[in-house]
Write an enzyme that holds these catalytic residues in place. Structure first.
Site, PDB file in Angstrom:
ATOM      1  N   CYS A  58       0.827  -1.214   0.000  1.00  0.00           N
ATOM      2  CA  CYS A  58       0.000   0.000   0.000  1.00  0.00           C
ATOM      3  C   CYS A  58       0.858   1.260   0.000  1.00  0.00           C
ATOM      4  O   CYS A  58       0.483   2.274  -0.570  1.00  0.00           O
ATOM      5  CB  CYS A  58      -0.891   0.039   1.247  1.00  0.00           C
ATOM      6  SG  CYS A  58      -2.071  -1.290   1.303  1.00  0.00           S
ATOM      7  N   ASN A  59       1.994   1.184   0.685  1.00  0.00           N
ATOM      8  CA  ASN A  59       2.794   2.382   0.928  1.00  0.00           C
ATOM      9  C   ASN A  59       3.976   2.584  -0.010  1.00  0.00           C
ATOM     10  O   ASN A  59       4.529   3.674  -0.061  1.00  0.00           O
ATOM     11  CB  ASN A  59       3.331   2.361   2.367  1.00  0.00           C
ATOM     12  CG  ASN A  59       2.206   2.438   3.373  1.00  0.00           C
ATOM     13  OD1 ASN A  59       1.179   3.028   3.099  1.00  0.00           O
ATOM     14  ND2 ASN A  59       2.391   1.828   4.527  1.00  0.00           N
ATOM     15  N   SER A 113       8.505   2.941   7.588  1.00  0.00           N
ATOM     16  CA  SER A 113       7.082   2.648   7.380  1.00  0.00           C
ATOM     17  C   SER A 113       6.229   3.896   7.613  1.00  0.00           C
ATOM     18  O   SER A 113       6.623   4.793   8.360  1.00  0.00           O
ATOM     19  CB  SER A 113       6.615   1.547   8.336  1.00  0.00           C
ATOM     20  OG  SER A 113       7.307   0.350   8.070  1.00  0.00           O
ATOM     21  N   GLN A 124       6.602  -9.208   3.360  1.00  0.00           N
ATOM     22  CA  GLN A 124       6.552  -8.993   1.903  1.00  0.00           C
ATOM     23  C   GLN A 124       7.931  -9.227   1.280  1.00  0.00           C
ATOM     24  O   GLN A 124       8.058  -9.823   0.211  1.00  0.00           O
ATOM     25  CB  GLN A 124       6.117  -7.545   1.612  1.00  0.00           C
ATOM     26  CG  GLN A 124       4.707  -7.216   2.023  1.00  0.00           C
ATOM     27  CD  GLN A 124       3.692  -7.655   0.992  1.00  0.00           C
ATOM     28  OE1 GLN A 124       4.059  -8.042  -0.125  1.00  0.00           O
ATOM     29  NE2 GLN A 124       2.430  -7.620   1.353  1.00  0.00           N
ATOM     30  N   GLY A 195      -8.457  -9.118   1.835  1.00  0.00           N
ATOM     31  CA  GLY A 195      -6.994  -9.209   1.793  1.00  0.00           C
ATOM     32  C   GLY A 195      -6.451  -9.040   3.198  1.00  0.00           C
ATOM     33  O   GLY A 195      -7.205  -9.021   4.173  1.00  0.00           O
ATOM     34  N   ILE A 197      -5.112  -6.470   4.907  1.00  0.00           N
ATOM     35  CA  ILE A 197      -5.622  -5.325   5.675  1.00  0.00           C
ATOM     36  C   ILE A 197      -7.090  -5.543   6.015  1.00  0.00           C
ATOM     37  O   ILE A 197      -7.541  -5.245   7.117  1.00  0.00           O
ATOM     38  CB  ILE A 197      -5.434  -3.997   4.892  1.00  0.00           C
ATOM     39  CG1 ILE A 197      -3.952  -3.627   4.861  1.00  0.00           C
ATOM     40  CG2 ILE A 197      -6.212  -2.865   5.542  1.00  0.00           C
ATOM     41  CD1 ILE A 197      -3.630  -2.347   4.142  1.00  0.00           C
TER      42      ILE A 197
END
Length: 419
Positions: A58-59, A113, A124, A195, A197
């Protein structure tokens, strides 16, 4: 990096973009779903890239790999996403060699982060490294580096309190709902997408709201049913999405689609509706804000929610950085030994040749020659000699290159090419 005898390419790069300079829309353009990631790895293989690890969350989206020029990696990213080189240049970062190594340590240790101390990225990185290995795109250097980053991450998690307290995007979502919605336990909540999250948000919702009106919808129904079974929640078919939105007070969208799955046309309700979009790329079209009864909140806003927990975490940054420096120093020590590893191996082979020739001579001379004992002694002497040379080459006060040339000259070893 060529001088370390680890790659044909001279340079190790980290290229990418993150929440720091790229907003959710731009990050969405460079987001890699599973199919795009596999296509990128295949293309890297075809382009003779020697080692490469790619992550997309996402980031951030990042590629760590060996190349003669960073554009080789940037091109791979742009050709497998909706992003352009021009767009990349505006928001991206490119780190080389030691800076690239340092960057991976900071990212993998949760210091870079969006929410300080969030260790989601390390899992990941592990998955991405395993995937690269399957494609034959993980050389010894990159594998060793990833393992060192994993080690630093584990130590920071265990030895500091940088990840203490419940703080994550999923927790921030629930925190936001608590602060915004009254009588939360009696509201109808719809979670669309299951998913990582989505699952974490679901767990936090159940744990903190005591709400018994939570419904799950996922394109693949059996995935939703597995999660629902764990928390005893209701699951509806994807075909019922519009109908379920109509009866909801809160809609949480956490799908992995590359295009918006929710827009104003699917919302038929006129009562207040809070929508939380936890997806990258964004999965809720901005046109929902044209509806007076809808409030839309995106992942980036939730990530900015800071509280005492996050402030307390900042005090542990120096301890985390000290651990990183310690593990990184060990990695750099190993890296330095790579400079002279081929020479030490060549020396060892040469000494074995000497020993074999001498043993052969002694075997012919002595009728009671003890083969096993002679071999044991010669191997032990060879090991002591090569260890002695290795320790000499590790000495910071001695010019390594000059010593290597002298060893090669004295023992008539094959010369190596310098870059």
């Amino acid at each position: 990096m060529h001088q370390y005898n680890i790659s044909k390419s001279k340079y190790f790069y980290a290229i990418g973009l993150s929440y720091k300079k790229a907003d959710a829309d731009v990050r969405g353009h460079f987001s890699l779903d599973e199919a795009a990631k596999l296509a990128l790895l295949n293309q890297a293989k075809e382009n003779a890239i020697e080692s490469l690890v790619v992550t997309s969350t996402c980031n951030r989206t990042e590629i760590y790999g060996f190349a003669e020029h960073p554009f080789q990696l940037i091109q791979l990213l742009c050709e497998n996403t909706r992003g352009t080189v021009e767009e990349f240049q505006k928001v991206a970062y490119v780190y080389k060699n030691n800076d690239a190594i340092a960057h991976m340590f900071r990212v993998g240790s949760g210091l870079d982060s969006q929410i300080l101390g969030d260790f989601e990225i390390i899992s990941q990185l592990k998955i991405s490294a395993r995937q690269s290995k399957k494609f034959g795109l993980l050389n010894h250097f990159t594998e060793r580096l990833v393992n060192a980053v994993i080690q630093a991450s584990k130590r920071i998690k265990n030895e500091t309190e940088i990840s203490s307290g419940a703080t994550s995007v999923s927790f921030a979502s629930v925190q936001y709902i608590f602060n915004t919605v009254q009588d939360i336990s009696n509201k109808n909540i719809l979670l669309f997408g299951t998913g990582k999250i989505g699952r974490n948000t679901c767990e936090n919702l159940v744990k903190h709201t005591k709400n018994e009106h939570i419904t799950l919808i996922n394109r693949t129904k059996d995935k939703a049913e597995k999660i629902a079974g764990k928390f005893n929640l209701v699951v509806k078919d994807y075909a019922n999405l519009q109908e379920e939105i109509h009866t909801s007070d809160i809609l949480i969208v956490a799908t992995g689609a590359q295009r918006p799955t929710i827009d104003k046309h699917i919302i038929q309700t006129h009562k207040p509706l809070l929508i939380l979009d936890l997806s990258i790329p964004k999965n809720v079209d901005a046109n929902v804000e044209e509806l007076d009864n809808v409030s839309l909140v995106h992942l980036d806003h939730l990530s900015q929610i800071t509280d005492k927990t996050l402030e307390a975490r900042k005090a542990h940054i120096p301890f985390a950085e000290a651990i990183i420096e310690e593990v990184k120093a060990e990695f750099n020590d190993w890296l330095e030994t790579r400079k002279f590893a081929p020479t030490i191996k060549a020396l060892k082979d040469k000494l074995h040749d000497f020993a074999a020739a001498e043993l052969d001579t002694q075997r012919k001379k002595n009728t009671d020659f003890n083969e096993a004992q002679a071999e044991l002694i010669s191997n032990s002497i060879i090991q002591k000699i090569t260890n002695h040379f290795a320790h000499h080459l590790k000495d910071d006060g001695i010019p390594t290159d000059e010593s290597l040339e002298l060893i090669k000259k004295v023992f008539q070893l094959e010369p190596t090419t310098h870059v």
